[in-house]
Design an enzyme around this catalytic site. Structure first.
Site, mmCIF file in Angstrom:
data_model
loop_
_atom_site.group_PDB
_atom_site.id
_atom_site.type_symbol
_atom_site.label_atom_id
_atom_site.label_comp_id
_atom_site.label_asym_id
_atom_site.label_seq_id
_atom_site.Cartn_x
_atom_site.Cartn_y
_atom_site.Cartn_z
ATOM 1 N N LYS A 195 1.362 -1.123 0.052
ATOM 2 C CA LYS A 195 0.131 -0.069 0.214
ATOM 3 C C LYS A 195 1.105 1.375 -0.092
ATOM 4 C CE LYS A 195 -0.498 -0.027 4.963
ATOM 5 N NZ LYS A 195 -1.349 0.213 6.459
ATOM 6 N N ARG A 251 -9.864 1.185 15.240
ATOM 7 C CA ARG A 251 -9.738 1.967 14.100
ATOM 8 C C ARG A 251 -10.099 0.926 12.986
ATOM 9 N NH1 ARG A 251 -3.976 1.559 11.757
ATOM 10 N NH2 ARG A 251 -5.351 -0.532 10.808
ATOM 11 N N TYR A 306 15.368 31.540 5.874
ATOM 12 C CA TYR A 306 14.937 32.174 6.577
ATOM 13 C C TYR A 306 14.853 32.482 8.402
ATOM 14 C CZ TYR A 306 12.124 32.064 2.292
ATOM 15 O OH TYR A 306 12.066 31.630 0.505
ATOM 16 N N MET A 357 11.430 25.139 0.759
ATOM 17 C CA MET A 357 10.472 23.998 0.081
ATOM 18 C C MET A 357 10.969 23.495 -0.578
ATOM 19 S SD MET A 357 7.268 25.795 -2.240
ATOM 20 C CE MET A 357 6.075 25.865 -1.188
#
Length: 376
Positions: free
Chosen positions: A47, A142, A270, A318
């Site tokens: 998966k 779940r 940053y 990013m």
């Protein structure tokens, strides 16, 4: 002193692109390690695109190494495996959009059913018999049928089998505390699985394939094995119990896209959260959080360049990270290994998980679509 190294490959017009390389031999080695720990059938769970490593690539490697079943999240994933030529039994057990009964029957795909409502819908949609694994909630809340609804699920299953809509072939559950590698912690789930199985047998179904354990249980607790174990993360080198050394099945590489010497007092990235305390060289690597690099990293985080591990400094952007390479100036195009199975200076997936305070699964499944895929 500044040491300038010449890149082994690259030109200004064509740099090595960020690449995730899947290593089928490592997948095979991990299947062999699981086989040594259990006599049960092995299901290779592929998966999430084979835990980010390519579902077809991982499935083929696992089957070639002895896995007898495949597992997926939804029927469409199973159909893709069939279309790739894989013929072993496949189970789809989560089916978030509902199980497509027609596709499942047409492509010989087993479906897990975890509630009375799910079974009713599957029966209503089925035109040919669908092979079903009854999913019992063994303590996770779940998904899976609650114990108090199990008898009703079996009654409905009996009517559906008599009507020729389904065939009951298996019973499954999940270990809620498998990563603890403690048989005592999972004893309640094992008992509930045995009770659920026995109820199914008393209802007249059988023979049954019973499966409860995933990677950690398969490697650490034989009482959880039943007739089949499901190996997902373990295929790509992750043991959630952190007790067995598996083989990492991928290598993530990129390249230096910019380098510069900077003086002491230089703020990096940053917000200027990192200020260099000495004159040094910085290399910019062309990957960032859009490519799967966790934004929050500890000060230990680093990458391999030129045979040494160098620390990541400043905030992850990013599209880029910045690496402190000290006295060495690496030219544009120099190869960078972010993680891999190599050891030494090369970080592992587990290292990245520790630096990001997460689990290795999120690292390998988080690699972004801009990263090129290849096969070793």
């Amino acid at each position: 002193m500044t040491v300038v190294l010449t890149p082994a490959r690259a030109t200004l017009s064509a740099l090595p692109v960020p690449t995730l390389q899947t290593i089928p031999d490592a997948v095979a080695a991990n299947v062999h390690l699981v086989r040594a720990a259990t006599a049960s059938i092995i299901m290779a769970v592929v998966k999430a695109d084979g835990y980010g490593h390519g579902a077809v690539t991982v499935a083929r490697a696992a089957v070639d190494a002895g896995a007898e079943w495949l597992g997926v999240t939804e029927v469409a994933e199973a159909v893709a495996l069939r279309e790739a030529g894989l013929t072993v039994p496949i189970l789809s057990w989560l089916n978030p959009a509902g199980a497509d009964a027609l596709l499942a029957a047409a492509h010989r795909i087993d479906v897990a059913v975890g509630s009375v409502e799910e079974l009713r819908q599957l029966v209503a949609d089925a035109e040919q018999p669908v092979r079903v694994h009854l999913h019992l909630d063994t303590g996770m809340a779940r998904g899976g049928c609650a114990v108090e609804d199990w008898a009703e699920l079996l009654r409905l299953a009996r009517r559906a089998v008599t009507g020729g809509r389904i065939e009951i072939v298996g019973v499954m559950g999940h270990l809620p505390r498998a990563d603890e590698a403690d048989p005592v912690a999972n004893a309640a789930a094992v008992l509930r699985m045995r009770q659920g199985r026995d109820a199914v047998l008393r209802a007249g179904f059988g023979p049954l394939l019973v499966h409860l354990a995933a990677t950690a249980g398969a490697l650490t607790d034989p009482t959880t094995h039943f007739g089949m174990v499901r190996i997902g993360a373990g295929l790509v080198g992750i043991d959630p119990s952190e007790t067995v050394a598996l083989v990492g099945a991928s290598r993530f590489t990129a390249s230096v896209v910019h380098s510069a010497g900077v003086p002491a007092g230089t703020a990096v990235g940053y917000g200027g959260t990192c200020v260099m305390t000495r004159a040094t060289h910085l290399s910019v690597v062309g990957v960032g959080y859009a490519d799967g690099i966790p934004r929050q990293l500890s000060a230990e985080a680093g990458v391999e360049i030129g045979g040494r591990r160098h620390p990541i400094v400043g905030r992850v952007s990013m599209d880029q990270i910045v690496v402190d390479t000290g006295e060495v100036s690496f030219p544009r195009g120099t190869a960078v290994t972010l993680y891999g199975p190599d050891g030494g200076a090369v970080p592992s997936v587990q290292d990245w998980a520790r630096w990001a305070e997460t689990i290795p699964h999120t690292i390998v499944t988080g690699i972004g679509p801009r990263v090129q895929r290849s096969i070793a």
